[in-house]
Scaffold this active site. Structure first.
Site, mmCIF file in Angstrom:
data_model
loop_
_atom_site.group_PDB
_atom_site.id
_atom_site.type_symbol
_atom_site.label_atom_id
_atom_site.label_comp_id
_atom_site.label_asym_id
_atom_site.label_seq_id
_atom_site.Cartn_x
_atom_site.Cartn_y
_atom_site.Cartn_z
ATOM 1 N N SER A 141 0.847 -1.198 0.000
ATOM 2 C CA SER A 141 0.000 0.000 0.000
ATOM 3 C C SER A 141 0.886 1.254 0.000
ATOM 4 O O SER A 141 1.689 1.433 -0.918
ATOM 5 C CB SER A 141 -0.969 -0.044 1.191
ATOM 6 O OG SER A 141 -1.959 0.948 1.077
ATOM 7 N N HIS A 148 -7.891 -4.997 -1.391
ATOM 8 C CA HIS A 148 -6.732 -4.366 -0.753
ATOM 9 C C HIS A 148 -6.418 -5.017 0.590
ATOM 10 O O HIS A 148 -5.279 -4.933 1.061
ATOM 11 C CB HIS A 148 -7.015 -2.871 -0.564
ATOM 12 C CG HIS A 148 -5.794 -2.057 -0.253
ATOM 13 N ND1 HIS A 148 -4.747 -1.926 -1.144
ATOM 14 C CD2 HIS A 148 -5.442 -1.335 0.849
ATOM 15 C CE1 HIS A 148 -3.806 -1.161 -0.610
ATOM 16 N NE2 HIS A 148 -4.199 -0.799 0.605
#
Length: 345
Positions: free
Chosen positions: A205, A318
């Site tokens: 990320s 994610h």
């Protein structure tokens, strides 16, 4: 008098805290050296059961007497496995840089010997307002138990170190946060058991952003695993589910009034300077950092003739490293370790 319990976090540790109504002070009754993520109380609020993970254990249940703070371990879910497969050990240290104290965690292989030389991997957390905790981290454990030193740094921007520290990263992605990380690598690389010719870097990320940013600005790393990254802030502004709400605060504006800044702070802008072999790992169902961020970066690196591979994880969001299918998480860890073994072994 009525009291209430809540979680409090400070310097990479989580605490169970109790406070009474109409009082300004609170008292910690559990925590430190662990990450506690679940709590239940009996009807009298005199006994509690918590789920806590430590640096050496993925998590167990503990019963706590709230009045005295005394606790007892209720489970030993992974005891037999950990007895046969000792986890990595951790050292915490801090250093001062540019007005802030930077806290680090260094993970050692179970059979560590100070007379040997070890490759060093820098792990970068997400956020940028995330943090590494006194807790069991699967990526760090897999890498460290495979024979790597793993450096986990909480640079400026990390949470649990106060508002000023956390906000210091705003509009400065790749600035002082990056310099904090490089200073930590410099410091640890001075130790006699660190092989500074075998350095690697991993991040997910925002950590993926920082990993791709780093290899575009520093050529000392011999391998990089760039996961679910933000590589082009200009295009991410219009494709991420938080491109506007998050991006305008973190990056300093929109794609139409801060385009130059977004491009300036985008790792893809510096792809031509990358010399490190890059492995890209990304979930295809990622709405936070869309997979197009890896697709763009892969295309540019490939077109420039760089060493790069790209692995796509089908139906993975994610958050798949936390809640995804175990097979996908296992594959992620296997690919990550394999890449470092290929280039650093």
């Amino acid at each position: 008098m009525t009291a209430y319990c809540f979680w409090g976090m400070r310097r990479g540790s989580r605490f169970c805290t109790r406070s009474r109504l109409k009082e300004d002070r609170s008292a910690r009754w559990r925590g430190g050296g662990c990450q506690t993520t679940a709590l239940t109380l009996d009807r009298q609020s005199s006994q509690a059961v918590v789920l806590s993970a430590s640096a050496g254990s993925p998590g167990d249940l503990f019963q706590i007497d709230i009045a005295s703070g005394a606790d007892g371990k209720l489970t030993g879910v992974n005891r037999e496995y950990l007895d046969e497969h000792p986890p990595a050990s951790m050292e915490k240290f801090s250093f001062e840089r540019a007005g802030f104290g930077i806290e680090c965690r260094l993970w050692f292989p179970p059979d560590f010997q100070a007379t040997r030389k070890y490759p060093l991997l820098l792990d970068v957390h997400g956020g940028p307002n995330g943090a590494f905790y006194d807790s069991f981290n699967a990526v760090q454990q897999v890498l460290a138990t495979a024979g790597y030193l793993v450096l986990a740094v909480n640079p400026r921007g990390s949470s649990t170190y106060g508002d000023d520290f956390m906000k210091a990263v705003l509009r400065d992605w790749g600035g002082e946060d990056y310099l904090d990380l490089m200073a930590a690598v410099d410091l640890v690389s001075e130790r006699p058991y660190v092989d500074s010719d075998r350095l690697g870097i991993h991040g997910y990320s925002y950590g993926g952003f920082m990993t791709s940013w780093t290899v575009g600005h520093d050529d000392r790393f011999r391998a990089a695993v760039v996961s679910a990254p933000c590589t082009n802030l200009y295009s991410m502004y219009g494709t991420s589910d938080i491109g506007i709400s998050f991006g305008e605060v973190q990056w300093g504006g929109s794609s139409f009034d801060a385009a130059d800044e977004l491009i300036k702070h985008s790792p893809i802008t510096y792809a031509k300077d990358v010399t490190t072999p890059v492995l890209l790992l990304h979930g295809e169902a990622d709405n936070r950092c869309p997979i197009s961020q890896s697709e763009e970066y892969f295309t540019v690196l490939k077109r420039l003739g760089k060493e790069v591979e790209f692995v796509r994880f089908p139906d993975c969001s994610h958050l798949f490293l936390r809640v995804g299918h175990p097979k996908m998480r296992e594959e992620y860890l296997s690919r990550t370790l394999g890449w470092f073994d290929k280039w650093l072994a």
